[in-house]
Design an enzyme around this catalytic site. Structure first.
Site, PDB file in Angstrom:
ATOM      1  N   LYS A  10      25.764  37.341  51.804  1.00  0.00           N
ATOM      2  CA  LYS A  10      27.189  37.431  51.497  1.00  0.00           C
ATOM      3  C   LYS A  10      28.013  36.720  52.565  1.00  0.00           C
ATOM      4  CE  LYS A  10      27.126  42.001  49.238  1.00  0.00           C
ATOM      5  NZ  LYS A  10      27.690  41.610  47.940  1.00  0.00           N
ATOM      6  N   ARG A  31      20.669  46.690  40.684  1.00  0.00           N
ATOM      7  CA  ARG A  31      20.001  46.893  39.401  1.00  0.00           C
ATOM      8  C   ARG A  31      18.488  46.925  39.550  1.00  0.00           C
ATOM      9  NH1 ARG A  31      23.066  41.751  37.085  1.00  0.00           N
ATOM     10  NH2 ARG A  31      24.374  42.400  38.824  1.00  0.00           N
TER      11      ARG A  31
END
Ligand code: BES
Ligand code: MN
Ligand code: ZN
Length: 494
Positions: free
Chosen positions: A278, A352
């Site tokens: 990120k 996920r």
């Protein structure tokens, strides 16, 4: 801070500060009129002069009012008599809470407005929840505490004796829920160098010591590997901190074997993005990527404390997403516990991957419903801002019940569509699924991914990316959506 209900005349109650609810207009509560006689019409004069109007949430502190025992009096506007006070409860409570640091009073006695019997429970509960919420400070690492609040006790004075039982129940629920929300916030606020998956596991151990009704068990990397939870393990493999899945079981239903409600919380104690790292601005906030797990923890505490007649299982999926030589990479193909394979497109779509294996794992509990709670997608903030939790699932009734609970608890959630058109986007050219389908409908495609692992039970997914914490000057965890989930569980317990 302690709360107490008393059926008395608030003007005779010993306290440092008296809190009076004031209507807009001439007609006031009986006790307020009594106050007027003693104080030589102080309030009517203020209203007449326009120094105070009584509009919802307005406050005014008065000192040394003649013939009144408390040294301070706090007036709180509760609006027009025609409008129901219950609709303004959060504004009223917040105004009182915001005055507490200025008031500097140890004990407050608060006159309750004249509520319908059906609203007393809600008013008291929400008042207690809001006041405790606003007095919360995360200052355990600060050597000088900024503005701590001196209030130790708040007595809620009720004029009508027949309303006391309802008020007491509101007080019990309100204080237990508020305490659970604070527990969630404190766990979520912990930095990642303190709070890793082991810390989550230790917290569960503490909870199980505190409540004999809660049993905790743990799955470390060895146990996860034995089960075949490969995508969960892949996410944590770049980190020095061990991945640990913590399971908390509470069996409060009459029938201990009846189908449980299962809560699954994303517990990324830090999400750097991994190899798909990120940008550094704001990356500190990725310590909050375990807010789903912290929510589950707070809810379990509340469930145990309220002794709810339900079976509830809470899972905290703890791990850390870091880059490094051991880290998983874009392009890797992983085999999930369900047997379906996933092509990793972006290591930052890690939530996920952790959740899908846990969602398969929980099948073993034969759940009545599974609700996962996750700071899953930045796209959810684009869609719903910081006001609504995103909700998806495979059962309309469950979604409806959760939305209703969210409204009831003033912890709002909004449904997003999960239909087949979106499922196309998560096809892979070399595996069954991709873990990232690009920007468009990002929250929904993440939901689609999870839906591939939840076919055997009723399931709802809460994306709390926009609601679990706030940034900026008041940076910190909000404790959402604990209140919504507890409301749902209270409804189920009925
Ligand atoms: N934990 C983040 C989601 C997130 C980001 C929550 C910012 C709150 C604020 C999640 O693991 C993530 O990185 N998601 C990616 C998914 C994408 C790579 C498909 C995202 O939202 O950018
Ligand atoms: Mn991520
Ligand atoms: Zn994440």
């Amino acid at each position: 801070m302690n709360f107490e209900i008393k059926n008395n005349n608030v003007l005779k109650q010993k306290a440092d500060c008296l809190v009076l609810p004031i209507y807009q207009g001439k007609i006031q509560l009986d006790v307020v009129q009594e106050f007027e006689q003693l104080s030589n019409n102080l309030i009517s004069n203020l209203l007449k002069k326009g120094d105070f109007s009584g509009k919802v949430g307005e406050t005014l502190i008065l000192f040394n009012v003649p013939n009144i025992a408390t040294s301070k009096v706090l007036l709180v506007g509760i609006g027009d008599r025609k409008n129901n006070v219950i609709n303004s409860v959060s504004k009223i409570s917040q105004s009182v809470a915001n005055q507490l640091s200025t008031l500097n009073s140890k004990q407050l006695s608060v006159l309750m407005p004249d509520l319908a019997k059906t609203h007393v429970y809600t008013f008291v509960r929400r008042f207690v929840e809001e006041v405790i919420y606003h007095c919360y400070r995360f200052d355990q690492y600060q050597s000088t505490k900024a503005d701590s609040i001196k209030t130790e006790k708040i007595v809620l004075s009720i004029t009508d004796k027949t309303l006391v039982t309802q008020a007491e129940l509101g007080l019990t629920h309100g204080s237990v829920i508020a305490k659970g929300v604070a527990t969630t916030r404190t766990l979520a606020n912990q930095p990642s160098n303190i709070c890793n998956a082991q810390y989550l596991a230790n917290s569960a151990k503490q909870l199980s010591k505190q409540f004999s009704s809660i049993k905790a068990s743990y799955y470390d990397e060895k146990a996860l590997a034995k089960l075949g939870m490969n995508t969960y393990l892949a996410v944590g493999q770049g980190s020095q901190n061990e991945s640990i899945m913590t399971v908390m079981e509470y069996h409060g239903a009459k029938d201990k074997t009846s189908q449980p409600i299962v809560l699954v919380g994303k517990g990324l104690t830090f999400d750097s993005g991994g190899i798909s790292i990120k940008p550094s601005a704001g990356m500190d906030e990725m310590k909050y990527d375990m807010c789903g797990a912290a929510t589950v923890y707070g809810v379990m505490q509340i469930v145990a404390e309220l002794n709810l007649p339900l079976n509830v299982i809470g899972v905290m999926a703890g791990c850390e997403n870091m880059p490094g030589t051991g880290a998983y990479r874009p392009g890797d193909i992983l085999t999930t516990l369900s047997g379906q394979t996933v092509e990793v497109i972006n290591t930052d779509a890690e939530g996920r991957l952790v959740l899908c294996d846990v969602l398969t794992f929980v099948e073993r509990f034969k759940p009545a419903a599974v609700i996962d709670i996750a700071t899953l997608t930045g796209a959810c903030i684009v869609a719903l801002g910081h006001h609504y939790t995103g909700i998806m699932g495979n059962n309309d009734k469950l979604i409806e019940q959760l939305v209703a609970a969210s409204n009831q608890a003033d912890d709002k959630a909004w449904p997003l569509p999960l239909d087949d058109d979106f499922q196309q986007q998560i096809k892979s050219t070399c595996a069954d699924l991709v873990n990232s389908a690009g920007r468009d409908g990002g929250t929904i495609t993440a939901g689609c991914f999870l839906s591939r692992f939840t076919k055997n039970y009723h399931w709802a997914h809460l994306d709390i990316a926009g609601t679990a914490w706030v940034s900026g000057a008041k940076k910190g965890a909000t404790g959402r959506p604990v209140a919504m989930l507890v409301e749902y569980l209270l409804q189920q317990a009925h």
